[in-house]
Scaffold this motif. Structure first.
Motif: not given
Length: 231
Positions: A190-202
């Protein structure tokens, strides 16, 4: 020569065992300390005898400076470290040390940027602060939040409140790898590279999710990481 981090002496307000090995920690905010949503700090226990080489532990702020409390979330894991053993014995009013803030897991300057947040387990702590900030600003930007946990969702009631102030936000709670892949596939399509992706975990999960996003066509500059190095 690296600049020394600001250090503050303050006190514990409370440690609450929420569920299984999940703990919520509240610390009195030093009056002259500030941070930005998404950053983290280092916690020291000056009244305890921590035998591990690492005397301080990095923990992400789950609250905002204006909340006047430092809110933290953590797990002990199956084998409790010496630091965590000592931490759980700290009593309300007892002194603790806080160093920081640190980190760049923060919101972009572009107030219209679409945001995708992925949290695995206790990695949700900095994302709670980011979502609280967005909710207080009554942000109208598109927000997608995918939260994966096998057994317990930190701050689920808070997220329900934040969502009331975020008209274009979608919160998705999942349990396993297949659910995560399905939701991320839908979002990247849906968003491809038009979004900023935040990933937080181990570390393991951050690496796997980040690679999955890249495999789905997301550019590395559109992915931000916050890694939890152990409990």
């Amino acid at each position: 020569m690296a600049e020394e981090l600001p250090s503050y002496k303050t006190e514990l307000i409370s440690i609450e065992n929420l569920e299984k090995d999940y703990y919520e920690i509240k610390i009195k905010k030093p009056s002259d300390m500030n941070w930005v949503a998404g950053q983290y700090m280092r916690l020291g226990l000056p009244t305890k005898e921590v035998t591990e080489k690492k005397k301080l532990r990095a923990l992400s702020f789950a609250s905002l400076p204006e909340d006047d409390v430092i809110l933290l979330g953590t797990r002990t894991g199956k084998e409790i470290s010496n630091f965590k053993q000592n931490l759980l014995t700290v009593q309300p009013g007892e002194e603790v040390e806080v160093k920081g803030p640190l980190g760049q897991f923060t919101l972009p300057e572009d107030e219209n940027q679409t945001l995708v947040f992925f949290a695995g387990g206790v990695g949700v702590t900095p994302i709670r602060a980011l979502l609280e900030k967005l909710a207080k600003d009554k942000s109208e930007r598109t927000i997608k939040f995918v939260y994966s946990s096998l057994d317990y969702y930190f701050y689920k009631e808070d997220f329900a409140e934040f969502k009331k102030s975020l008209p274009n936000a979608e919160f998705i709670f999942v349990r396993d790898e297949n659910d995560v892949d399905r939701e991320l596939t839908k979002l990247t399509n849906e968003l491809a590279n038009d979004a900023l992706y935040y990933v937080s975990s181990s570390e393991k999960i951050v690496e796997a999710v980040s690679q999955s996003l890249q495999d789905k066509g997301i550019d590395t500059e559109n992915i931000k990481h916050d890694i939890l190095y152990g409990y």
